[in-house]
Design an enzyme around this catalytic site. Structure first.
Site, PDB file in Angstrom:
ATOM      1  N   CYS A 142       0.836  -1.202   0.000  1.00 37.23           N
ATOM      2  CA  CYS A 142       0.000   0.000   0.000  1.00 37.23           C
ATOM      3  C   CYS A 142       0.870   1.252   0.000  1.00 37.23           C
ATOM      4  CB  CYS A 142      -0.927  -0.010   1.213  1.00 37.23           C
ATOM      5  SG  CYS A 142      -1.980   1.442   1.301  1.00 37.23           S
ATOM      6  N   CYS A 200      -0.443   4.059   2.041  1.00 35.50           N
ATOM      7  CA  CYS A 200      -0.242   3.950   3.497  1.00 35.50           C
ATOM      8  C   CYS A 200       1.211   4.232   3.869  1.00 35.50           C
ATOM      9  CB  CYS A 200      -0.565   2.537   3.997  1.00 35.50           C
ATOM     10  SG  CYS A 200      -1.967   1.753   3.244  1.00 35.50           S
ATOM     11  N   ASP A 201       2.145   3.709   3.097  1.00 37.28           N
ATOM     12  CA  ASP A 201       3.540   3.654   3.550  1.00 37.28           C
ATOM     13  C   ASP A 201       4.516   4.506   2.738  1.00 37.28           C
ATOM     14  OD1 ASP A 201       2.753   1.818   5.470  1.00 37.28           O
ATOM     15  OD2 ASP A 201       2.967   0.138   4.093  1.00 37.28           O
TER      16      ASP A 201
END
Ligand code: NDP
Length: 311
Positions: A134, A137-138
């Site tokens: 992701c 997300c990261d």
């Protein structure tokens, strides 16, 4: 064995929104939360595209809020997952991992989808230490670092573009010599000076030390030659698998295992059984679209129960 009006299988924006609407319609829904309560958003940080939060909201907070909101109107939760379901006759039978069994007049399936991984031996241990599925997300953690991403579809293109905002260099590793992504997405990648492409290669090994990922070994699929490439991160962009294994041939699915729904409605091929969120949506995959489809599923279940009878 207790009989319910509606059981919602899976939590996340779709399941919780279905629960909110079903509980406000006095259907006293039971939500079977699944192995990752709250779903994919619980592994996200800031959510900036869910309307109503001008400053953004943390993914886990958004999910906890949705859960609490549905609980306020009488939703019950059960922390286990469904292992089997019998949709051959009504009431439907739901069997859980903890041994609980239920009968229910209607079912809403919102089990979501999980990112696919390559199947390399250490990849799961390295999640959070350089391996991720992701970018949204990261990506932030890879500021000014070198990252690689595997895949050749729209997900890989989108994630590569996103990563290029943070990373110093992004390389897409693809197993063929052309992408399957849409042409405009490909063009954006080709035009991005921070992104390069390693065609005809597969990732064979991830090398890591105590600090996390340090390199990958890649193979040229035409020559078999191996090479090592230094990298701080390896992102998976190879698609998502819908969580539909427990359905085992009981509902119509598409070729990738996503539940087929009808003409923009959450209806499946079995009356009284509805699907919402990512488990039936390989295209939009957004919290807001999942929530919207959860609302629709609950309204369809309510109207079905009005017509065919409640417990
Ligand atoms: P896709 O199935 O479209 O693409 C997966 C990619 O990963 C393919 O290029 C495939 O290679 C590659 N791949 C699969 N397994 C492996 C493996 N084991 N090793 C190496 N490579 C592998 O999935 P996406 O998630 O990209 O897209 C799913 C759907 O969602 C599509 O319909 C897409 O259009 C849509 N989508 C739309 C977006 C948008 O419009 N903004 C954003 C993201 C997705 P190969 O090509 O060789 O099969």
């Amino acid at each position: 064995m207790s009989t319910r009006d509606v059981i919602i299988i899976g939590s996340g924006p779709a399941g919780y929104t279905a629960a909110l609407y079903a509980s406000r319609a006095d259907l006293k829904p039971l939500v079977i939360l699944g192995h990752e309560p709250g779903g994919q958003l619980t592994t996200t940080t800031d959510v900036e595209n869910f309307p109503g939060f001008p400053e953004g909201i943390l993914g886990p907070d958004l999910m906890n809020n949705m859960k609490a909101q549905a609980q306020r109107f009488g939703t019950e939760y059960l922390t286990t997952q469904v292992t089997q379901i019998d949709l051959s006759k009504r009431p439907f039978k739901v069997t859980c991992e903890n041994g609980d069994e239920f009968l229910t007049q209607s079912v809403i399936i919102s089990t979501g989808a999980s990112a696919k991984y390559l199947g390399l031996p250490n990849e799961k241990q390295l999640i959070g230490k350089g391996v991720s599925a992701c970018a949204t997300c990261d990506g932030f953690f890879f500021r000014n670092q070198v990252v690689h991403i595997v895949g050749g579809g729209d997900t890989a293109m989108e994630e590569a573009m996103f990563l290029s905002k943070f990373a110093s260099k992004v390389t897409i590793v693809h197993r063929r010599d052309s992408f399957r992504a849409s042409k405009p997405m490909q063009q954006r990648v080709f035009d991005n000076p921070k992104i390069d492409i390693l065609w005809d290669h597969t990732v064979e090994e991830i090398i890591a030390d105590d600090t996390g990922v340090t390199a990958i070994k890649v193979k040229n699929v035409n020559t078999g030659d191996m090479a090592q490439r230094e990298t701080n991160g390896l992102f998976m962009g190879i698609g998502h698998s819908p969580n539909t294994k427990f359905l085992a041939g009981q509902l119509d699915l598409d070729g990738h295992g996503f539940i087929l729904t009808k003409d923009g409605h959450p209806d499946t091929n079995i009356p009284g059984v509805y699907a919402c969120g990512d488990v039936q949506d390989p295209y939009y995959r957004q919290a807001i679209s999942a929530a919207g489809s959860g609302c629709m599923a609950a309204i369809r279940a309510e109207r079905y129960l009005e017509e065919f009878g409640r417990v």
